[in-house]
Design an enzyme around this catalytic site. Sequence first.
Site, PDB file in Angstrom:
ATOM      1  N   SER A 168      12.454  45.503  41.762  1.00 43.58           N
ATOM      2  CA  SER A 168      11.455  45.702  42.819  1.00 43.58           C
ATOM      3  C   SER A 168      12.113  45.945  44.171  1.00 43.58           C
ATOM      4  CB  SER A 168      10.577  44.462  42.968  1.00 43.58           C
ATOM      5  OG  SER A 168       9.844  44.237  41.816  1.00 43.58           O
ATOM      6  N   HIS A 188       7.549  50.334  42.027  1.00 40.81           N
ATOM      7  CA  HIS A 188       8.333  50.849  40.907  1.00 40.81           C
ATOM      8  C   HIS A 188       7.925  52.285  40.632  1.00 40.81           C
ATOM      9  CE1 HIS A 188      10.055  47.078  39.199  1.00 40.81           C
ATOM     10  NE2 HIS A 188       9.164  46.590  40.030  1.00 40.81           N
ATOM     11  N   TYR A 195       4.472  40.907  32.037  1.00 38.18           N
ATOM     12  CA  TYR A 195       3.189  40.557  32.662  1.00 38.18           C
ATOM     13  C   TYR A 195       2.253  41.754  32.821  1.00 38.18           C
ATOM     14  CZ  TYR A 195       5.220  42.285  37.054  1.00 38.18           C
ATOM     15  OH  TYR A 195       5.822  43.067  37.998  1.00 38.18           O
ATOM     16  N   GLU A 196       2.802  42.948  32.694  1.00 36.35           N
ATOM     17  CA  GLU A 196       1.946  44.130  32.790  1.00 36.35           C
ATOM     18  C   GLU A 196       1.119  44.330  31.523  1.00 36.35           C
ATOM     19  OE1 GLU A 196       3.793  47.650  35.098  1.00 36.35           O
ATOM     20  OE2 GLU A 196       5.505  46.564  34.310  1.00 36.35           O
ATOM     21  N   ALA A 201      14.530  41.406  41.834  1.00 32.48           N
ATOM     22  CA  ALA A 201      14.163  40.576  42.974  1.00 32.48           C
ATOM     23  C   ALA A 201      13.855  39.192  42.402  1.00 32.48           C
ATOM     24  CB  ALA A 201      12.931  41.155  43.648  1.00 32.48           C
ATOM     25  N   MET A 245      10.596  37.497  37.044  1.00 35.56           N
ATOM     26  CA  MET A 245       9.681  37.841  35.946  1.00 35.56           C
ATOM     27  C   MET A 245      10.219  38.983  35.086  1.00 35.56           C
ATOM     28  SD  MET A 245       6.194  37.785  38.187  1.00 35.56           S
ATOM     29  CE  MET A 245       5.887  36.518  39.437  1.00 35.56           C
TER      30      MET A 245
HETATM   31  N1  HPA Z   1       9.061  34.007  41.529  1.00 38.70           N
HETATM   32  C1  HPA Z   1       9.016  34.853  40.493  1.00 38.70           C
HETATM   33  N2  HPA Z   1       9.381  36.112  40.576  1.00 38.70           N
HETATM   34  C2  HPA Z   1       9.836  36.565  41.763  1.00 38.70           C
HETATM   35  C3  HPA Z   1       9.906  35.739  42.889  1.00 38.70           C
HETATM   36  C4  HPA Z   1       9.499  34.385  42.759  1.00 38.70           C
HETATM   37  O1  HPA Z   1       9.525  33.595  43.706  1.00 38.70           O
HETATM   38  N3  HPA Z   1      10.377  36.500  43.908  1.00 38.70           N
HETATM   39  C5  HPA Z   1      10.594  37.739  43.395  1.00 38.70           C
HETATM   40  N4  HPA Z   1      10.264  37.785  42.101  1.00 38.70           N
END
Ligand code: HPA
Length: 270
Positions: free
Chosen positions: A28, A59, A83-84, A111, A209
């Site tokens: 991301s 994305h 999760y998608e 990320a 995730m």
């Molecule tokens: N939690 C889960 N996924 C993430 C986070 C988070 O704090 N930050 C970026 N992706």
Amino acid sequence: MNKKISEAKIYIENNIVEKPEIGLILGSGLGVLGDRAENQKIIDYANIPNFPISTIEGHKGRFIFGEISGRKVAIMQGRFHYYEGYDMKETVFPIWVMRLLGIEKLIVTNAAGGINTDYKPGELMLIKDHINFMGKNPLIGPNLSSMGTRFPDMSNAYSSRLRDLIKSISYKLNIPIREGVYASMTGPAYETPAEIKMLRIMGADAVGMSTVPEVIAANHAGMEVAGISCITNMAAGVLDKPLSHEEVIKTADEVKDKFIKLVISIINEI
Ligand code: HPA
């Protein structure tokens, strides 16, 4: 499954000139690195037979084939998250295709939320190891023996050779990088403060995730893997403020220059 992977591979092969040697998955807000590839050939996931389609904001959902530091790379701008609504096998489908294309080295980025309270948003973390908290494994089901063995070893999932290399590059470039454990949750809701406390007690330094399914599939397929997290925010409960996707994208955007510099050097030396 073998047939599906092979159809995707053949389509890609027919649309690129040279075979890639290194795979790169951009997380991301980190997709800009894709623009740095020379002699680009872009292939939208939507055009590749049997490929799922990426939907999340930030994305792009495409492969960029090209050269970085003179090395032939396959860059994924956008990935498939559990999760998608994709199943685990869809999530890792591109890994299998990349492996069939001949790629043996994979750099995965994401990320992540900082669980370790020494960390700060905007820092980078080399993934030393992971904890799979998704309750699923992409290798469940009949073993894809064309890729690897039924019970793959995961004791060096994030190659120690590549970690040593990346640490020395980060030192040379004066781009500090942490080293820690990444825990994967399914999302899409961010974690609760109690979940973050649990993850911290269990030894996680960052949470996200993605990544874990792909790294499992890549290890199964015998690839050498490196993982880098961009700590885009402190995880839930660390600071007295809510989490948001906007913050994740904003921080990723702020660190992109050092991230790009680091990853380009890694590709050069990998
Ligand atoms: N939690 C889960 N996924 C993430 C986070 C988070 O704090 N930050 C970026 N992706």
